[in-house]
Enzyme design. Structure first.
Site, PDB file in Angstrom:
ATOM      1  N   CYS A 140      21.559  81.372   0.913  1.00  0.00           N
ATOM      2  CA  CYS A 140      22.431  80.519   1.737  1.00  0.00           C
ATOM      3  C   CYS A 140      23.113  79.410   0.934  1.00  0.00           C
ATOM      4  O   CYS A 140      24.102  78.835   1.389  1.00  0.00           O
ATOM      5  CB  CYS A 140      21.628  79.890   2.870  1.00  0.00           C
ATOM      6  SG  CYS A 140      20.934  81.082   4.017  1.00  0.00           S
ATOM      7  N   HIS A 148      26.749  79.606  10.678  1.00  0.00           N
ATOM      8  CA  HIS A 148      26.321  79.594   9.273  1.00  0.00           C
ATOM      9  C   HIS A 148      26.758  80.900   8.610  1.00  0.00           C
ATOM     10  O   HIS A 148      26.040  81.899   8.672  1.00  0.00           O
ATOM     11  CB  HIS A 148      24.801  79.437   9.231  1.00  0.00           C
ATOM     12  CG  HIS A 148      24.193  79.493   7.866  1.00  0.00           C
ATOM     13  ND1 HIS A 148      24.864  79.124   6.714  1.00  0.00           N
ATOM     14  CD2 HIS A 148      22.944  79.892   7.459  1.00  0.00           C
ATOM     15  CE1 HIS A 148      24.064  79.285   5.673  1.00  0.00           C
ATOM     16  NE2 HIS A 148      22.904  79.753   6.100  1.00  0.00           N
ATOM     17  N   CYS A 171      19.373  74.594   2.130  1.00  0.00           N
ATOM     18  CA  CYS A 171      18.185  75.335   1.711  1.00  0.00           C
ATOM     19  C   CYS A 171      18.458  76.822   1.830  1.00  0.00           C
ATOM     20  O   CYS A 171      19.395  77.247   2.518  1.00  0.00           O
ATOM     21  CB  CYS A 171      16.968  74.951   2.541  1.00  0.00           C
ATOM     22  SG  CYS A 171      17.137  75.250   4.319  1.00  0.00           S
TER      23      CYS A 171
END
Length: 407
Positions: free
Chosen positions: A99, A363, A393
């Site tokens: 990510c 996201h 994170c």
């Protein structure tokens, strides 16, 4: 042999653009009929047009992409720039730090400029989850039983539940953060706070396919959120032996739902970086400088805490304290991860994710770093503030943090 001395440069942020994020639905999402290169093409065009920049001045394109297979394979960074009509002389590389990939690509681009090796770099990321779902690359970390056991694989949703259990965050606290994300994102959208960076993807008739992020629920309320069932209750027993082995003192409970978890969306973002000399030579108008960045990793079972470690590393290196930071953009990789980060650095809610984040807007994995950097820069300018931090994170414990400062 005499080698000309190269001076250390500043890594200046000239521009940041993104497309509106679209709910990722196979065959149904707003961008489902397109390809990842189609999501990136208008952004490449926007950077050259907005900044009156010839593409042959760009030395490298660095793209973060978490799942590099199928439509996102074959070095998408290079292929996407060619597809957009950019010069054959522009090189490209695709990178993955899960990510954190997009933010890491931006940091790597900045390091090239800081070293003096390159002077104009474009970095960012893309993820089209409606065409290339998470885990579809069948990586050994989550598909090979031997590797999974040896590396202590944990699904990220259950890692978020582990954090909530460890930190004592209630379901109501998680839902309150989610509600705030939707309310702030809806307000920012209504007031046009995102407009400066938004570039539409257009259909063959030249019409914008989306004009704003389409996952935001302005009518969301706590009663609705509280009725949602925990997402990982059916599989929690499978990981309890691992949790007991690593964290015997924690009683794992499931508390994250589809309402307080990040929405999965299609997205793309690009950032134009240049040295001071290149800005002067090409008449580019820099908006900020990338002052420092750090990556780190933490224990892989609790996983979603690497951004705590990378932020600690950055603050130690710069001598700054959390009070020195005007605004924070911390990716909402589940509600508990943001609450833990906020508690760790004692951040006032009025300085944290002030226009909402991934729970509301989505996201898009590799594209998230560029999304957050652009949102932060626009808001620093709107409020006439100086500096901000982006922190994300990622899988297996990784984390990346970046500090930017307005000029």
């Amino acid at each position: 042999m005499n080698i000309r001395e190269v001076n250390i440069n500043e890594a200046l942020i000239v521009d940041a653009v993104r497309i509106p994020r679209a709910k990722a639905k196979k065959g149904e999402g707003a961008y489902a009929a397109l390809k990842p290169v189609d999501l990136l093409k208008p952004l490449f065009n926007a950077l050259t047009e907005r900044n009156r920049l010839s593409s042959d001045e760009v030395e490298d394109v660095l793209l973060g992409c978490s799942t590099q297979s199928g439509d996102q394979g074959a070095n998408l960074a290079k292929i996407a720039s060619l597809y957009a009509g950019w010069s054959d002389t522009v090189s490209g590389a695709s990178i993955s730090r899960f990510c954190c990939s997009g933010l890491d690509a931006i940091n790597l681009g900045a390091s090239k400029i800081l070293s003096g090796m390159e002077s104009v770099v474009v970095a960012g990321g893309v993820e089209q989850l409606s065409r290339v779902p998470m885990f579809s690359d069948k990586g050994a970390w989550y598909s090979d039983a031997q590797v999974m056991k040896a590396t202590r694989f944990m699904h990220m949703g259950l890692a978020a539940d582990l954090i909530a259990s460890q930190q004592g965050f209630s379901r109501e606290q998680l839902d309150q953060l989610a509600l705030r994300s939707h309310q702030r994102a809806a307000n920012a959208t209504r007031l046009g706070y995102f407009d400066k960076s938004l570039i539409a993807v257009k259909d063959p008739q030249g019409q914008a396919m989306l004009r704003q992020d389409n996952n935001i629920r302005s009518d969301s309320d706590l009663a609705q959120l509280s009725r949602l069932a925990p997402s990982f209750a059916d599989v929690v027993d499978l990981v309890k032996p691992l949790v007991k082995q690593v964290y015997p003192q924690i009683r794992l409970q499931t508390s994250h739902t589809s309402g307080n978890a990040p929405a999965l969306v299609d997205g793309a973002s690009l950032v134009l970086l240049a040295s001071r000399d290149a800005c002067q030579r090409l008449d580019l108008k820099p908006r900020a400088r990338l002052r420092h960045f750090a990556n780190a990793s933490d224990e892989p079972v609790i996983m979603l805490t690497g951004h705590l470690r990378s932020t600690e590393k950055l603050l130690r290196a710069t001598g700054l304290t959390p009070d020195d930071i005007d605004l924070w953009e911390v990716n909402e990789s589940f509600a508990a991860t943001v609450l833990m980060y906020q508690r760790q650095f004692n951040i006032d809610s009025e300085r944290l994710n002030v226009n909402g984040s991934a729970i509301a807007m989505g996201h898009p994995l590799g594209a998230t770093g560029g999304n957050l950097l652009g949102t932060l820069l626009d808001e620093l300018e709107r409020r006439d503030l100086s500096c901000g931090i982006i922190s994300i994170c990622g899988g297996a414990g990784v984390g990346v943090t970046t500090l930017i400062e307005r000029l």
